[in-house]
Design a protein around this motif. Sequence first.
Motif, PDB file in Angstrom:
ATOM      1  N   ALA A 197       0.817  -1.209   0.000  1.00  0.00           N
ATOM      2  CA  ALA A 197       0.000   0.000   0.000  1.00  0.00           C
ATOM      3  C   ALA A 197       0.852   1.260   0.000  1.00  0.00           C
ATOM      4  CB  ALA A 197      -0.940  -0.004   1.211  1.00  0.00           C
ATOM      5  N   ILE A 198       1.882   1.288   0.837  1.00  0.00           N
ATOM      6  CA  ILE A 198       2.732   2.486   0.932  1.00  0.00           C
ATOM      7  C   ILE A 198       3.468   2.732  -0.382  1.00  0.00           C
ATOM      8  CG2 ILE A 198       4.786   3.444   2.061  1.00  0.00           C
ATOM      9  CD1 ILE A 198       3.822   2.018   4.638  1.00  0.00           C
ATOM     10  N   CYS A 199       4.065   1.676  -0.945  1.00  0.00           N
ATOM     11  CA  CYS A 199       4.799   1.828  -2.208  1.00  0.00           C
ATOM     12  C   CYS A 199       3.864   2.261  -3.337  1.00  0.00           C
ATOM     13  CB  CYS A 199       5.496   0.524  -2.576  1.00  0.00           C
ATOM     14  SG  CYS A 199       6.854   0.067  -1.487  1.00  0.00           S
ATOM     15  N   LYS A 200       2.673   1.669  -3.373  1.00  0.00           N
ATOM     16  CA  LYS A 200       1.716   2.044  -4.411  1.00  0.00           C
ATOM     17  C   LYS A 200       1.315   3.510  -4.282  1.00  0.00           C
ATOM     18  CE  LYS A 200      -2.979   1.141  -6.087  1.00  0.00           C
ATOM     19  NZ  LYS A 200      -4.233   0.360  -5.915  1.00  0.00           N
ATOM     20  N   THR A 240      -8.406   1.591  -0.869  1.00  0.00           N
ATOM     21  CA  THR A 240      -8.323   0.676  -2.013  1.00  0.00           C
ATOM     22  C   THR A 240      -7.038  -0.146  -1.972  1.00  0.00           C
ATOM     23  OG1 THR A 240      -9.618   2.191  -3.394  1.00  0.00           O
ATOM     24  CG2 THR A 240      -8.329   0.518  -4.525  1.00  0.00           C
ATOM     25  N   ALA A 241      -5.927   0.510  -1.646  1.00  0.00           N
ATOM     26  CA  ALA A 241      -4.635  -0.191  -1.613  1.00  0.00           C
ATOM     27  C   ALA A 241      -4.631  -1.284  -0.557  1.00  0.00           C
ATOM     28  CB  ALA A 241      -3.514   0.806  -1.350  1.00  0.00           C
ATOM     29  N   PHE A 242      -5.254  -1.034   0.592  1.00  0.00           N
ATOM     30  CA  PHE A 242      -5.273  -2.037   1.653  1.00  0.00           C
ATOM     31  C   PHE A 242      -6.214  -3.194   1.337  1.00  0.00           C
ATOM     32  CE2 PHE A 242      -3.044   1.066   4.174  1.00  0.00           C
ATOM     33  CZ  PHE A 242      -2.310   0.306   5.068  1.00  0.00           C
ATOM     34  N   SER A 279       4.288 -12.341  -1.737  1.00  0.00           N
ATOM     35  CA  SER A 279       3.318 -11.350  -2.203  1.00  0.00           C
ATOM     36  C   SER A 279       1.933 -11.569  -1.584  1.00  0.00           C
ATOM     37  CB  SER A 279       3.211 -11.386  -3.732  1.00  0.00           C
ATOM     38  OG  SER A 279       2.773 -12.653  -4.185  1.00  0.00           O
ATOM     39  N   GLN A 280       1.905 -12.325  -0.499  1.00  0.00           N
ATOM     40  CA  GLN A 280       0.624 -12.582   0.179  1.00  0.00           C
ATOM     41  C   GLN A 280       0.164 -11.326   0.915  1.00  0.00           C
ATOM     42  OE1 GLN A 280      -2.178 -14.385   0.190  1.00  0.00           O
ATOM     43  NE2 GLN A 280      -1.213 -16.296   0.851  1.00  0.00           N
ATOM     44  N   VAL A 281      -1.062 -10.906   0.676  1.00  0.00           N
ATOM     45  CA  VAL A 281      -1.642  -9.750   1.369  1.00  0.00           C
ATOM     46  C   VAL A 281      -2.875 -10.205   2.153  1.00  0.00           C
ATOM     47  CG1 VAL A 281      -0.779  -7.984  -0.215  1.00  0.00           C
ATOM     48  CG2 VAL A 281      -2.928  -9.149  -0.730  1.00  0.00           C
TER      49      VAL A 281
END
Length: 302
Positions: free
Chosen positions: A79-82, A228-230, A248-250
């Motif tokens: 989320a932060i990078c996006k 949205t990112a989260f 890459s698991q969220v």
Amino acid sequence: MTQEAKRLRRKEGISAGLMLSPSLILLLITSIYPFFWLFRYVLYDYNGFVAYFTGLDNIKRAFTDVVFWQSVLHTFEYAICKLIIVIPLSLLLAVIIHKNIPGSKGFKMIFFLPTVISASIYALIFTFIFAVFKGPLNTVLQSMHLISAPIDWLGDAKWVMTSVIIVAVWGGVGNYMIYFLSGLSSVSSEVYESCMIDGANARQTFFKITLPMLSPILKVILLLAITTAFKDYQSIMVLTGGGPNNRSQVMFLYIYQLIFGSTSSFNIQIGYATVLSIIAAVIIGAVTVIYNKFAKKLDDVM
């Protein structure tokens, strides 16, 4: 108030209630009822057919689930990078296109196109682009002598998060660009003309005029972008399925796999996933509260 006035007011209230009732019924069926339906399985091991009472086992397991808490960290990283990339890039594109340069309408359509395409569709497109052998990205980079050997963009733990963030930025930049364009269109051209007369350069105009004038819509865009990112997981599910080795698991992908079953395991765990959903909702709620406090201070800065 006369009897006639009371009668008219009551009639208006009934009319308003009837007009709102379809939306309220839909909200009840699709949002409120499923929410409480899930809550009753917090204390159960439920696979969609049979429910076994397990007490607090799901809650205890949640706090010792290494994969879940890793997914929380990955979600924050993602989320932060996006956000760091997509918000400034969307604003920059909006400012450039707002200047009505030749072909700006075409660029607007190109950048907005990912917004109207399903996340699973453009994720499949990027799966082809990121292919190790004869993939367009590796082919171009090798032809430019920027890499000596093909990179496994989606299979290498070192590169996979970068890859999914690139896809996320590509999928979201057009949407936020349109929001910024709507904000820019509300700024009077006379304001910029006055700045030019006063001798302000492009940098001063952007930071002293454009950003402050965009402050109200910027706060809304940031809130939408953060939430949205989260909650993103669709494109990651198609690209990597959370791999390799859960790199890459969220959060919501992990919860989805527990509810519907993953490719590696078909052990459906709706009860446990419910507990994780509540924890995820609390995390997003906490982030939203922190952002709202930050947004109030943003007015003073702007």
